[in-house]
Structure formats: structure tokens, C-alpha cells
Design an enzyme around this catalytic site. Structure first.
Site, mmCIF file in Angstrom:
data_model
loop_
_atom_site.group_PDB
_atom_site.id
_atom_site.type_symbol
_atom_site.label_atom_id
_atom_site.label_comp_id
_atom_site.label_asym_id
_atom_site.label_seq_id
_atom_site.Cartn_x
_atom_site.Cartn_y
_atom_site.Cartn_z
ATOM 1 N N HIS A 53 79.382 -44.881 -3.199
ATOM 2 C CA HIS A 53 78.668 -44.732 -1.854
ATOM 3 C C HIS A 53 79.637 -45.267 -0.796
ATOM 4 O O HIS A 53 79.191 -46.017 0.312
ATOM 5 C CB HIS A 53 77.296 -45.116 -1.719
ATOM 6 C CG HIS A 53 76.442 -44.415 -2.654
ATOM 7 N ND1 HIS A 53 76.044 -43.106 -2.405
ATOM 8 C CD2 HIS A 53 75.920 -45.039 -3.705
ATOM 9 C CE1 HIS A 53 74.902 -42.839 -3.415
ATOM 10 N NE2 HIS A 53 74.901 -44.072 -3.970
ATOM 11 N N HIS A 54 80.914 -45.126 -1.010
ATOM 12 C CA HIS A 54 81.754 -45.891 0.078
ATOM 13 C C HIS A 54 83.208 -45.414 -0.002
ATOM 14 O O HIS A 54 83.482 -44.568 -0.999
ATOM 15 C CB HIS A 54 81.926 -47.448 -0.186
ATOM 16 C CG HIS A 54 82.543 -47.843 -1.571
ATOM 17 N ND1 HIS A 54 81.759 -48.138 -2.527
ATOM 18 C CD2 HIS A 54 83.771 -47.777 -1.966
ATOM 19 C CE1 HIS A 54 82.500 -48.311 -3.511
ATOM 20 N NE2 HIS A 54 83.794 -48.138 -3.437
#
Ligand code: T46
Length: 144
Positions: A53-54
């Protein structure tokens, strides 16, 4: 996909002896597009857990499932793709500005990561809206 591609490494096996196994060497600059400054690995991840998630601002990495299998979902301004990593002689190169999520870890999965730089928390974009905005600033607004 833009800033993201599979790399097939060499797999050295001995045909003369059964059970001898395989060996995969990775050398810069022949097999990997950056000098490796850091190595880490991710393991013992629960089946239903999603990591990542980045995106990264500058970091280049190669992900290799040295054991088991892992799904890698990547997203960039110019497209998105899913990869199943399940071969220790195959790596997934992920460059800057690519959102990544790692999921569907098999119970025995070990995900090895080769990185172009040491750990730097400031290199991460962990907010999805900021990732989209950053990509629009770099590559232009969608539909324009
Ligand atoms: C990436 C994907 C594929 C460190 O202290 N040093 C390190 O070198 C790393 C990678 C992490 N950490 C710390 C930072 C966090 O407190 O370990 C903790 C877990 O890291 P994170 O939540 O970022 O882990 P993932 O699995 O979401 O992401 C990692 C990498 O951080 C990231 O660069 O691309 O694997």
C-alpha cells in the site's frame, strides 16, 4: 508495464546428478539495473493479509519469491498489472512511482527484496491520493 517488468535470471542446474538442485546468481550490471545497497525478506505472512500500500519516490527494487508464491499488484499512471511470483529464478523489477500491494502469500512464501538504497522512511508515499496527485504532477492529468 511502465517502470515495472519481470527479469529472468540464470538457473544453473547439474544434469549429471539428481537432487543436486539449482543456483541462481544475480550480478550488477548484467542481471539487475541498479547496484544493490540493501536486502530484506518478508515471510510468515498470513494468507488473507495484504502488505505494501505505498509507492516510492526514488527507490528501485527487485522482488523474488525465493520460496512459495506471492501475488504482486502494481499500479502506475500508465496502467496496472498483477504478477504471480512463484519461481526463484524470476524477479519483478519495480521502479519509482509505482503503487504496490503484496497478497496471497502461500504458507511457505519467502519474498526476497533487493533494493537500490538503504531504508529511508521519507522515500515512501503511503497515502493513495498523494500517490495519484504525485503521478499527475509527473505525467500529466488523466484525460488531458
Ligand atoms: C516495499 C515492499 C515490497 C525497516 O526498518 N527497514 C527496512 O529495510 C524495511 C523494508 C522496513 N523497515 C520497517 C518499516 C516498518 O516499520 O519494517 C516495518 C515494515 O515495513 P513496511 O510496512 O513498509 O513493509 P511492507 O511489506 O509493506 O513493504 C516492504 C518495503 O517497506 C517496501 O519498500 O516495496 O516491502
Amino acid at each position: 508495464m511502465y517502470n515495472c517488468s519481470l527479469i529472468k535470471f540464470r538457473k544453473i542446474t547439474s544434469s549429471s546428478e539428481t537432487g543436486f538442485g539449482s543456483l541462481t546468481p544475480i550480478e550488477y550490471p548484467d542481471n539487475i539495473p541498479f547496484e544493490i545497497k540493501r536486502v530484506y525478506y518478508i515471510y510468515n505472512v498470513a494468507k488473507d493479509l495484504v502488505r505494501g500500500h505505498h509507492s516510492h519516490k526514488k527507490l528501485h527494487q527487485v522482488l523474488i519469491a525465493v520460496k512459495g508464491s506471492v501475488k504482486i499488484s502494481v499500479k502506475h499512471h500508465y496502467g496496472q498489472q498483477e504478477y504471480i511470483l512463484n519461481d526463484p529464478s524470476v524477479g519483478l523489477y519495480i521502479g519509482p512511482n509505482v503503487w504496490r500491494e503484496m497478497s496471497d502469500f502461500s504458507e511457505d512464501a519467502v519474498l526476497l527484496v533487493l533494493a537500490s538504497d538503504v531504508y529511508n522512511a521519507d522515500d515512501y508515499i503511503r497515502d493513495y491520493d498523494e500517490f495519484i496527485l504525485n503521478n499527475e504532477n509527473l505525467y500529466g492529468k488523466k484525460g488531458n
